[in-house]
Design a protein around this motif. Structure first.
Motif, PDB file in Angstrom:
ATOM      1  N   GLY A   1       0.801  -1.210   0.000  1.00 14.28           N
ATOM      2  CA  GLY A   1       0.000   0.000   0.000  1.00 14.28           C
ATOM      3  C   GLY A   1       0.835   1.261   0.000  1.00 14.28           C
ATOM      4  N   THR A   2       2.153   1.124  -0.133  1.00 12.59           N
ATOM      5  CA  THR A   2       3.030   2.288  -0.129  1.00 12.59           C
ATOM      6  C   THR A   2       4.006   2.173  -1.283  1.00 12.59           C
ATOM      7  OG1 THR A   2       4.798   1.318   1.185  1.00 12.59           O
ATOM      8  CG2 THR A   2       2.953   2.255   2.412  1.00 12.59           C
ATOM      9  N   GLY A   3       4.714   3.264  -1.522  1.00 11.19           N
ATOM     10  CA  GLY A   3       5.690   3.246  -2.592  1.00 11.19           C
ATOM     11  C   GLY A   3       6.881   2.355  -2.285  1.00 11.19           C
ATOM     12  N   GLU A   4       7.265   2.252  -0.975  1.00 14.29           N
ATOM     13  CA  GLU A   4       8.449   1.476  -0.639  1.00 14.29           C
ATOM     14  C   GLU A   4       8.133  -0.016  -0.536  1.00 14.29           C
ATOM     15  OE1 GLU A   4       9.505   3.782   2.888  1.00 14.29           O
ATOM     16  OE2 GLU A   4      11.298   4.410   1.840  1.00 14.29           O
ATOM     17  N   GLY A   5       6.950  -0.363  -0.066  1.00 16.39           N
ATOM     18  CA  GLY A   5       6.488  -1.734  -0.097  1.00 16.39           C
ATOM     19  C   GLY A   5       7.106  -2.658   0.933  1.00 16.39           C
ATOM     20  N   GLU A   6       6.890  -3.961   0.713  1.00 11.92           N
ATOM     21  CA  GLU A   6       7.367  -5.014   1.599  1.00 11.92           C
ATOM     22  C   GLU A   6       8.517  -5.748   0.920  1.00 11.92           C
ATOM     23  OE1 GLU A   6       3.908  -7.362   2.346  1.00 11.92           O
ATOM     24  OE2 GLU A   6       2.771  -5.650   3.102  1.00 11.92           O
ATOM     25  N   TRP A   7       9.558  -6.077   1.708  1.00 17.25           N
ATOM     26  CA  TRP A   7      10.777  -6.639   1.137  1.00 17.25           C
ATOM     27  C   TRP A   7      11.209  -7.884   1.889  1.00 17.25           C
ATOM     28  CZ3 TRP A   7      13.269  -4.744  -3.190  1.00 17.25           C
ATOM     29  CH2 TRP A   7      12.735  -3.559  -3.697  1.00 17.25           C
ATOM     30  N   LEU A   8      11.596  -8.893   1.120  1.00 16.06           N
ATOM     31  CA  LEU A   8      12.125 -10.126   1.689  1.00 16.06           C
ATOM     32  C   LEU A   8      13.621  -9.944   1.929  1.00 16.06           C
ATOM     33  CD1 LEU A   8      11.801 -13.129   2.467  1.00 16.06           C
ATOM     34  CD2 LEU A   8      12.289 -13.696   0.077  1.00 16.06           C
ATOM     35  N   ILE A   9      14.043 -10.202   3.166  1.00 14.56           N
ATOM     36  CA  ILE A   9      15.440 -10.069   3.576  1.00 14.56           C
ATOM     37  C   ILE A   9      15.925 -11.431   4.041  1.00 14.56           C
ATOM     38  CG2 ILE A   9      17.012  -8.991   5.230  1.00 14.56           C
ATOM     39  CD1 ILE A   9      14.985  -6.631   5.327  1.00 14.56           C
ATOM     40  N   VAL A  10      17.044 -11.871   3.502  1.00 16.73           N
ATOM     41  CA  VAL A  10      17.626 -13.160   3.873  1.00 16.73           C
ATOM     42  C   VAL A  10      18.782 -12.917   4.847  1.00 16.73           C
ATOM     43  CG1 VAL A  10      18.818 -15.215   3.036  1.00 16.73           C
ATOM     44  CG2 VAL A  10      16.942 -14.227   1.704  1.00 16.73           C
ATOM     45  N   MET A  11      18.781 -13.691   5.926  1.00 13.29           N
ATOM     46  CA  MET A  11      19.780 -13.546   6.983  1.00 13.29           C
ATOM     47  C   MET A  11      20.651 -14.806   7.044  1.00 13.29           C
ATOM     48  SD  MET A  11      16.801 -12.305   9.537  1.00 13.29           S
ATOM     49  CE  MET A  11      17.668 -12.672  11.042  1.00 13.29           C
ATOM     50  N   ARG A  12      21.928 -14.604   7.340  1.00 11.63           N
ATOM     51  CA  ARG A  12      22.856 -15.732   7.445  1.00 11.63           C
ATOM     52  C   ARG A  12      23.814 -15.467   8.592  1.00 11.63           C
ATOM     53  NH1 ARG A  12      23.836 -21.123   6.517  1.00 11.63           N
ATOM     54  NH2 ARG A  12      25.951 -21.521   5.790  1.00 11.63           N
ATOM     55  N   GLU A  13      23.942 -16.441   9.505  1.00 13.46           N
ATOM     56  CA  GLU A  13      24.844 -16.279  10.635  1.00 13.46           C
ATOM     57  C   GLU A  13      26.125 -17.072  10.398  1.00 13.46           C
ATOM     58  OE1 GLU A  13      24.600 -16.299  15.454  1.00 13.46           O
ATOM     59  OE2 GLU A  13      24.017 -18.152  14.453  1.00 13.46           O
ATOM     60  N   VAL A  14      27.250 -16.429  10.701  1.00 13.70           N
ATOM     61  CA  VAL A  14      28.561 -17.083  10.642  1.00 13.70           C
ATOM     62  C   VAL A  14      29.200 -16.939  12.014  1.00 13.70           C
ATOM     63  CG1 VAL A  14      30.848 -17.066   9.604  1.00 13.70           C
ATOM     64  CG2 VAL A  14      28.841 -16.601   8.192  1.00 13.70           C
ATOM     65  N   SER A  15      29.759 -18.018  12.522  1.00 10.77           N
ATOM     66  CA  SER A  15      30.387 -17.991  13.844  1.00 10.77           C
ATOM     67  C   SER A  15      31.853 -18.367  13.734  1.00 10.77           C
ATOM     68  CB  SER A  15      29.668 -18.959  14.792  1.00 10.77           C
ATOM     69  OG  SER A  15      30.351 -19.029  16.035  1.00 10.77           O
TER      70      SER A  15
END
Length: 335
Positions: free
Chosen positions: A240-254
């Motif tokens: 409903g907005t110009g910026e919208g919804e975004w899928l973000i992928v996360m990855r952890e490194v130890s």
């Protein structure tokens, strides 16, 4: 994802219909006709009850009486459309009001269609089927997307969907929830409905970079020897907005294994190995103290013992030895 949304995706494929009317005879008529057609039917006799049931059950469609005492149907529709969890649900108004201004009011409140009273069940079913086709497709797509995103967890890649304009978390896999709590636990105050402020700020900067056709940098958050990387993947909806919804992928490194290996290799205590790790990363004593929850004086004493055990005189020489060993274990290590 909320429990209500997960329950909605996991339920049987039969259409779930919420009927809202303050007249019991109307409810009974529609209830029987809809059940005979194979639908699962929920009923509500007031606007407040309708909002509660809609949020709990996430029906596929709502049949909504326009004129009710207290909160009328127009206000119910506006509130349903304002809620992220219920905004997608199609609403068909049931009304005895045939004046154009009332029909327009229903559409402006978020209705997709209307039927006039007295109710004719066959007409209601015909109108419903038109709009349920889109609802079924949306449900199937959401289920497939959910399965794909949850599958990422199995490979150590967590995912979230964030609405850029207000930072609202529209989706998070189980692994993503655990990682966000570990790295940002307690912040912001509206957790877990909002993404951490650092993530929202990075997302907005990334969108600005994308508008300039510059590949946005990844966000990296450190927690001791652990690092959590955020990568902007794709837009999932306009929200409903110009910026919208975004899928973000996360990855952890130890690098915990690297720290343990340095402890064994150089015959250091666990805390001395941690100090040497951060020295190799270029941190000064004050920063190391903040990371480890110690005082700078304690870090200095640990460093003195490290220099003696490594047989060197300066932290630079100690860092060089540590880096050489670390890169044998982990070639992609970044100081």
């Amino acid at each position: 994802m909320s429990r209500t949304a997960a329950a909605a995706l996991d339920r049987a494929r039969g259409d779930l219909v919420l009927v809202v009317d303050d007249v019991p005879d109307n409810l009974a008529l529609l209830h029987d006709a809809l059940e005979e057609s194979g639908c699962t039917v929920l009923v509500a006799t007031s606007g407040a009850a309708a909002l509660q049931r809609a949020l709990q059950a996430l029906p596929d469609i709502v049949l909504l009486d326009a004129v009710m005492p207290g909160m009328d149907g127009f206000e119910v529709a506006r509130r349903l459309k304002a809620g992220p969890a219920t905004a997608h649900i199609p609403i068909i108004f049931m009304t005895g009001l045939t004046e154009t201004e009332h029909l327009v009011a229903g559409l402006e409140a978020g209705g997709v269609d209307y039927v006039t009273k007295p109710i004719k069940p066959r007409e209601v079913l015909a109108r419903m089927n038109v709009h349920l086709g889109s609802a079924r497709r949306a449900r199937q797509e959401a289920q497939q997307a959910g399965q794909a995103r949850n599958a990422l967890d199995a490979f150590g890649y967590a995912s979230i969907t964030v609405r850029a304009d207000d930072g609202r978390l529209m989706w998070q896999t189980p692994l993503a929830r655990d990682l966000l709590l570990a790295y940002f636990g307690g912040h912001p105050p509206h957790w877990p409905n909002l993404a951490p402020q650092a993530v929202t700020d990075w997302l907005r900067r990334s969108l600005a970079d994308a508008n300039r056709q510059v590949e946005p940098p990844r966000l990296v958050v450190e927690l001791g020897a652990r690092r959590l990387t955020f990568r902007l993947h794709q837009q999932t909806g306009d929200g409903g907005t110009g910026e919208g919804e975004w899928l973000i992928v996360m990855r952890e490194v130890s690098d915990a294994a690297v720290v343990e290996a340095m402890s064994l290799c150089f015959k250091l205590t666990a805390r001395e190995a941690e100090v040497l790790y951060w020295v190799a990363k270029g941190k000064i004593n004050r920063d190391i103290a903040d990371i480890l929850g110690a005082s700078p004086a304690t870090v200095k004493k640990h460093l003195e013992r490290i220099l003696a055990k490594l047989g060197v005189e300066t932290r630079t020489a100690a860092a060089a030895m540590a880096l050489n060993r670390i890169r044998q274990l982990q070639p992609q290590f970044e100081a």
